[in-house]
Design a protein around this motif. Sequence first.
Motif, PDB file in Angstrom:
ATOM      1  N   ASP A  25       0.156  10.412   6.054  1.00  0.00           N
ATOM      2  CA  ASP A  25       1.551  10.720   5.716  1.00  0.00           C
ATOM      3  C   ASP A  25       2.184   9.607   4.874  1.00  0.00           C
ATOM      4  O   ASP A  25       2.900   9.878   3.916  1.00  0.00           O
ATOM      5  CB  ASP A  25       2.382  10.942   6.981  1.00  0.00           C
ATOM      6  CG  ASP A  25       1.996  12.220   7.711  1.00  0.00           C
ATOM      7  OD1 ASP A  25       1.474  13.145   7.055  1.00  0.00           O
ATOM      8  OD2 ASP A  25       2.234  12.287   8.933  1.00  0.00           O
ATOM      9  N   ILE A  26       1.909   8.376   5.238  1.00  0.00           N
ATOM     10  CA  ILE A  26       2.455   7.251   4.480  1.00  0.00           C
ATOM     11  C   ILE A  26       1.829   7.211   3.091  1.00  0.00           C
ATOM     12  O   ILE A  26       2.527   6.983   2.098  1.00  0.00           O
ATOM     13  CB  ILE A  26       2.236   5.927   5.233  1.00  0.00           C
ATOM     14  CG1 ILE A  26       3.042   5.925   6.540  1.00  0.00           C
ATOM     15  CG2 ILE A  26       2.630   4.734   4.357  1.00  0.00           C
ATOM     16  CD1 ILE A  26       2.750   4.750   7.448  1.00  0.00           C
ATOM     17  N   LEU A  27       0.532   7.460   3.000  1.00  0.00           N
ATOM     18  CA  LEU A  27      -0.130   7.504   1.703  1.00  0.00           C
ATOM     19  C   LEU A  27       0.461   8.602   0.826  1.00  0.00           C
ATOM     20  O   LEU A  27       0.688   8.397  -0.371  1.00  0.00           O
ATOM     21  CB  LEU A  27      -1.634   7.699   1.870  1.00  0.00           C
ATOM     22  CG  LEU A  27      -2.455   7.718   0.588  1.00  0.00           C
ATOM     23  CD1 LEU A  27      -2.286   6.425  -0.196  1.00  0.00           C
ATOM     24  CD2 LEU A  27      -3.920   7.972   0.900  1.00  0.00           C
ATOM     25  N   ASP A  28       0.750   9.752   1.411  1.00  0.00           N
ATOM     26  CA  ASP A  28       1.392  10.848   0.659  1.00  0.00           C
ATOM     27  C   ASP A  28       2.750  10.411   0.113  1.00  0.00           C
ATOM     28  O   ASP A  28       3.091  10.716  -1.031  1.00  0.00           O
ATOM     29  CB  ASP A  28       1.570  12.090   1.537  1.00  0.00           C
ATOM     30  CG  ASP A  28       0.261  12.815   1.817  1.00  0.00           C
ATOM     31  OD1 ASP A  28      -0.719  12.583   1.079  1.00  0.00           O
ATOM     32  OD2 ASP A  28       0.227  13.599   2.780  1.00  0.00           O
ATOM     33  N   GLU A  29       3.516   9.683   0.917  1.00  0.00           N
ATOM     34  CA  GLU A  29       4.821   9.185   0.456  1.00  0.00           C
ATOM     35  C   GLU A  29       4.661   8.187  -0.691  1.00  0.00           C
ATOM     36  O   GLU A  29       5.430   8.192  -1.648  1.00  0.00           O
ATOM     37  CB  GLU A  29       5.596   8.546   1.613  1.00  0.00           C
ATOM     38  CG  GLU A  29       6.086   9.542   2.638  1.00  0.00           C
ATOM     39  CD  GLU A  29       7.000  10.598   2.044  1.00  0.00           C
ATOM     40  OE1 GLU A  29       7.913  10.244   1.274  1.00  0.00           O
ATOM     41  OE2 GLU A  29       6.781  11.778   2.334  1.00  0.00           O
ATOM     42  N   GLN A  30       3.634   7.334  -0.599  1.00  0.00           N
ATOM     43  CA  GLN A  30       3.384   6.367  -1.672  1.00  0.00           C
ATOM     44  C   GLN A  30       2.996   7.075  -2.970  1.00  0.00           C
ATOM     45  O   GLN A  30       3.451   6.704  -4.043  1.00  0.00           O
ATOM     46  CB  GLN A  30       2.290   5.385  -1.261  1.00  0.00           C
ATOM     47  CG  GLN A  30       2.014   4.307  -2.293  1.00  0.00           C
ATOM     48  CD  GLN A  30       3.190   3.380  -2.482  1.00  0.00           C
ATOM     49  OE1 GLN A  30       3.614   2.719  -1.539  1.00  0.00           O
ATOM     50  NE2 GLN A  30       3.719   3.297  -3.683  1.00  0.00           N
ATOM     51  N   ARG A  79       6.391  -0.008   2.583  1.00  0.00           N
ATOM     52  CA  ARG A  79       5.702  -1.245   2.975  1.00  0.00           C
ATOM     53  C   ARG A  79       5.949  -1.564   4.447  1.00  0.00           C
ATOM     54  O   ARG A  79       5.037  -1.973   5.171  1.00  0.00           O
ATOM     55  CB  ARG A  79       6.162  -2.406   2.106  1.00  0.00           C
ATOM     56  CG  ARG A  79       5.587  -2.378   0.723  1.00  0.00           C
ATOM     57  CD  ARG A  79       5.970  -3.613  -0.074  1.00  0.00           C
ATOM     58  NE  ARG A  79       5.478  -3.485  -1.430  1.00  0.00           N
ATOM     59  CZ  ARG A  79       6.207  -3.676  -2.516  1.00  0.00           C
ATOM     60  NH1 ARG A  79       7.467  -4.057  -2.416  1.00  0.00           N
ATOM     61  NH2 ARG A  79       5.681  -3.524  -3.707  1.00  0.00           N
ATOM     62  N   SER A  80       7.171  -1.349   4.893  1.00  0.00           N
ATOM     63  CA  SER A  80       7.514  -1.599   6.287  1.00  0.00           C
ATOM     64  C   SER A  80       6.739  -0.661   7.213  1.00  0.00           C
ATOM     65  O   SER A  80       6.237  -1.089   8.261  1.00  0.00           O
ATOM     66  CB  SER A  80       9.020  -1.424   6.476  1.00  0.00           C
ATOM     67  OG  SER A  80       9.369  -1.562   7.821  1.00  0.00           O
ATOM     68  N   MET A  81       6.645   0.610   6.833  1.00  0.00           N
ATOM     69  CA  MET A  81       5.901   1.574   7.656  1.00  0.00           C
ATOM     70  C   MET A  81       4.423   1.216   7.714  1.00  0.00           C
ATOM     71  O   MET A  81       3.786   1.353   8.760  1.00  0.00           O
ATOM     72  CB  MET A  81       6.091   2.995   7.124  1.00  0.00           C
ATOM     73  CG  MET A  81       7.460   3.562   7.378  1.00  0.00           C
ATOM     74  SD  MET A  81       7.622   5.324   6.982  1.00  0.00           S
ATOM     75  CE  MET A  81       7.283   5.353   5.229  1.00  0.00           C
ATOM     76  N   ILE A  82       3.864   0.740   6.586  1.00  0.00           N
ATOM     77  CA  ILE A  82       2.458   0.341   6.575  1.00  0.00           C
ATOM     78  C   ILE A  82       2.239  -0.835   7.516  1.00  0.00           C
ATOM     79  O   ILE A  82       1.256  -0.863   8.262  1.00  0.00           O
ATOM     80  CB  ILE A  82       1.992   0.010   5.142  1.00  0.00           C
ATOM     81  CG1 ILE A  82       1.925   1.291   4.295  1.00  0.00           C
ATOM     82  CG2 ILE A  82       0.619  -0.675   5.160  1.00  0.00           C
ATOM     83  CD1 ILE A  82       1.686   1.046   2.812  1.00  0.00           C
ATOM     84  N   GLU A  83       3.143  -1.808   7.503  1.00  0.00           N
ATOM     85  CA  GLU A  83       3.017  -2.957   8.406  1.00  0.00           C
ATOM     86  C   GLU A  83       3.113  -2.532   9.863  1.00  0.00           C
ATOM     87  O   GLU A  83       2.403  -3.056  10.723  1.00  0.00           O
ATOM     88  CB  GLU A  83       4.094  -3.986   8.098  1.00  0.00           C
ATOM     89  CG  GLU A  83       3.869  -4.745   6.813  1.00  0.00           C
ATOM     90  CD  GLU A  83       4.979  -5.740   6.524  1.00  0.00           C
ATOM     91  OE1 GLU A  83       5.758  -6.057   7.447  1.00  0.00           O
ATOM     92  OE2 GLU A  83       5.061  -6.187   5.374  1.00  0.00           O
TER      93      GLU A  83
END
Length: 65
Positions: free
Chosen positions: A35-40, A24-28
């Motif tokens: 890459d963030i979507l892959d982690e989610q 959540r912090s990285m998305i903000e």
Amino acid sequence: MKNMMNPIKLIQAWDLNRKQESIRSMIEKYGLTDDILDEQVKLNQRRRELNIPDSTKVINDGFVQ
């Protein structure tokens, strides 16, 4: 009364929640990147494997939205 989880499940839930907060912090900070979507997705798959839902997404009757 809320079901009591065993100590291992409590640690796993804590770890998953910690990772979710990081995502959540990285998305903000960066917005939603591939890459963030892959982690989610990886985190969601792990939640499914362990049967530990995101407690912030639980709605009526214990279902997760």
